[in-house]
Write a protein that holds these residues in place. Structure first.
Motif, mmCIF file in Angstrom:
data_model
loop_
_atom_site.group_PDB
_atom_site.id
_atom_site.type_symbol
_atom_site.label_atom_id
_atom_site.label_comp_id
_atom_site.label_asym_id
_atom_site.label_seq_id
_atom_site.Cartn_x
_atom_site.Cartn_y
_atom_site.Cartn_z
ATOM 1 N N THR A 1 0.855 -1.290 -0.060
ATOM 2 C CA THR A 1 0.072 0.075 0.075
ATOM 3 C C THR A 1 0.818 1.294 0.034
ATOM 4 O OG1 THR A 1 -1.842 -1.180 1.137
ATOM 5 C CG2 THR A 1 -1.873 1.236 0.969
ATOM 6 N N VAL B 1 -5.513 0.954 -0.869
ATOM 7 C CA VAL B 1 -5.883 1.696 0.468
ATOM 8 C C VAL B 1 -6.943 1.173 0.937
ATOM 9 C CG1 VAL B 1 -6.298 3.934 0.947
ATOM 10 C CG2 VAL B 1 -4.460 3.940 -0.189
ATOM 11 N N GLU C 1 -4.750 9.576 2.534
ATOM 12 C CA GLU C 1 -4.146 9.040 1.272
ATOM 13 C C GLU C 1 -5.052 9.501 0.002
ATOM 14 O OE1 GLU C 1 -1.649 7.867 1.277
ATOM 15 O OE2 GLU C 1 -1.190 6.799 3.150
#
Length: 463
Positions: free
Chosen positions: A325, A440, A462
């Motif tokens: 990630t 994510v 994010e």
């Protein structure tokens, strides 16, 4: 009862949906801000009433008009569809009405929504729909599509002649392939014969009935019998995998040969992984049993999609998932930064080229001004040209900052290279952005199930 501003906002929010417009990257506007267009359109209506003293009846007082334009799957990408839609809106409104265009990339067929203000920019006139406006709009759309070598519906079935059918239904199984589809099929066939080099490949294209044209700078184009405009030999025109570099990769053995086939099925779009719903939190907010049942099914689907993602990518270890990630997020951010840098350089180069042209046009006027010993009379007669000269010179000095001015040919070449680089980077960024969203979302769902803190907060950061 809903107000006009509420109805407008609902429609504009649907058109500007981030999931449909790739986070707003597929939106273009003219003389308005899409985020505040509903208020701007309503304000122009009020100004129209103040300036003219006229007011339409309630059922005829249209605040905004919408146009939808759709294209067959695979004929062009959403970004190209956005440009076509913008051109249609500009030519339909003649630049007298504010509008914005959105392109949706959530369906196999690219399509755009055009929203334009019924009131003109000067707030003195309003557009009123007229008898035959749909036919006039369709003719303009067809003309623009033909100018860009796109297919059109030549004999649309009208409502008065039976049930209205959309493009795919009307053509059915008898739809003739477009010129681009025919060229792609011929390219597949030529590559299947294993040409020795690019020259051999082009000979095989000519043998198949394709006219190969060479333009300035080594640009290659293909033309089929009956085709008005030649089709550029590049991936942005013919589609991914059919550009010059793609063909050279197949010839050299760096890429596999595609099997020529009619009606190749399109690969199924992968299921997008979304965040699971915190059911207990929603129930505490007053949701009922029906919502709870729906949320449980929704969460099961999202976790199934997350599990499929983990299995396909071999991420059975949590640390590996966290590392993956972080890596995809860093790559997406790096591509975004590189893309911004290229866009800034492209804008600067374009601005410099415009300044150089203005400078060349107005330099003789300035020389005349010097020869006239800075005469006030000469200044008054050529004030506009001299102002353009000074502005162009200031722009050139500001951009170059003392560096030597490149030749115009070099600037044109740099702009072409930057434009191609931007297109490639944008495609890479879109893929990286999609990969980042999935990773994510999967990690946030796993964190939520494991009871780890910060899962949803990390998702928001994010994003």
């Amino acid at each position: 009862m809903r107000t006009a501003i509420q109805s407008l906002k609902d429609r504009f929010d649907y058109g500007q949906n981030p999931e449909k417009t790739l986070d707003g990257s597929l939106i273009r506007s003219y003389e308005c801000d899409p985020l505040t267009a509903d208020s701007e359109f309503l304000l122009s209506k009020a100004r129209y009433k103040t300036i003219t003293g006229r007011e339409q009846k309630r059922d005829a007082d249209v605040l905004c008009y919408q146009i939808r334009q759709s294209f067959p799957p695979g004929e062009l990408d959403p970004e190209e569809a956005l440009n076509i839609g913008y051109e249609l809106a500009m030519r339909w409104t003649k630049g007298k009405h504010a509008f914005f265009v959105v392109s949706h990339a959530d369906r196999p067929h690219p399509h755009v929504h055009i929203y334009y203000n019924s009131t003109t920019l000067d707030c003195t006139r309003k557009y009123r729909d007229f008898l035959g406006s749909a036919r006039a709009l369709r003719r303009l759309s067809d003309r623009i599509c033909l100018e860009h070598d796109l297919s059109v519906i030549k004999k649309p079935k009208l409502h008065s002649k039976g049930k209205f059918q959309h493009y795919g239904q009307w053509l059915g199984a008898v739809r003739p392939p477009s010129y681009k589809e025919q060229i792609r099929g011929i390219i597949d066939g030529a590559l299947a014969d294993r040409p020795a080099d690019l020259a051999d490949f082009l000979k095989r294209m000519e043998a198949a009935g394709v006219q190969v044209k060479r333009g300035r700078g080594g640009v290659i184009s293909f033309r089929l019998p009956g085709q008005d405009r030649a089709t550029r030999f590049r991936a942005s025109t013919l589609g991914d995998g059919y550009g010059l570099e793609d063909v050279e990769a197949v010839i050299s053995g760096r890429a596999p040969v595609r099997k020529p086939a009619q009606g190749r099925p399109r690969p199924a779009a992968p299921r997008r992984v979304n965040l699971i719903i915190d059911i207990q939190q929603r129930m505490a907010q007053g949701k009922g049993p029906a919502y709870e049942r729906w949320a449980k099914i929704y969460n099961l689907k999202q976790m199934a999609a997350a599990l499929q993602f983990l299995q396909e990518n071999g991420l059975t270890d949590y640390d590996a998932l966290a590392e993956r990630t972080a890596a995809v997020v860093d790559r997406a951010h790096a591509l975004a930064g590189e893309l911004r840098g290229v866009e800034e350089r492209l804008a600067s180069t374009t601005k410099l080229m415009g300044a150089v042209v203005d400078y060349a046009k107005t330099r003789p006027v300035f020389d005349g001004y010097k020869a006239a010993r800075y005469s006030k009379k000469y200044l008054a007669e050529h004030e506009e040209a001299l102002a353009s000269y000074r502005a162009a010179k200031a722009t050139i000095n500001d951009i170059l900052d003392g560096a030597k001015l490149p030749k115009m040919d070099a600037l044109k070449k740099e702009r072409r290279e930057l434009a191609e680089r931007k297109k490639k980077l944008y495609a890479q960024y879109r893929a990286a952005q999609q990969e980042m969203r999935e990773a994510v979302a999967v990690k946030a769902n796993v964190d939520h199930l494991l009871g780890l803190p910060g899962g949803r907060e990390n998702k928001a950061q994010e994003r």
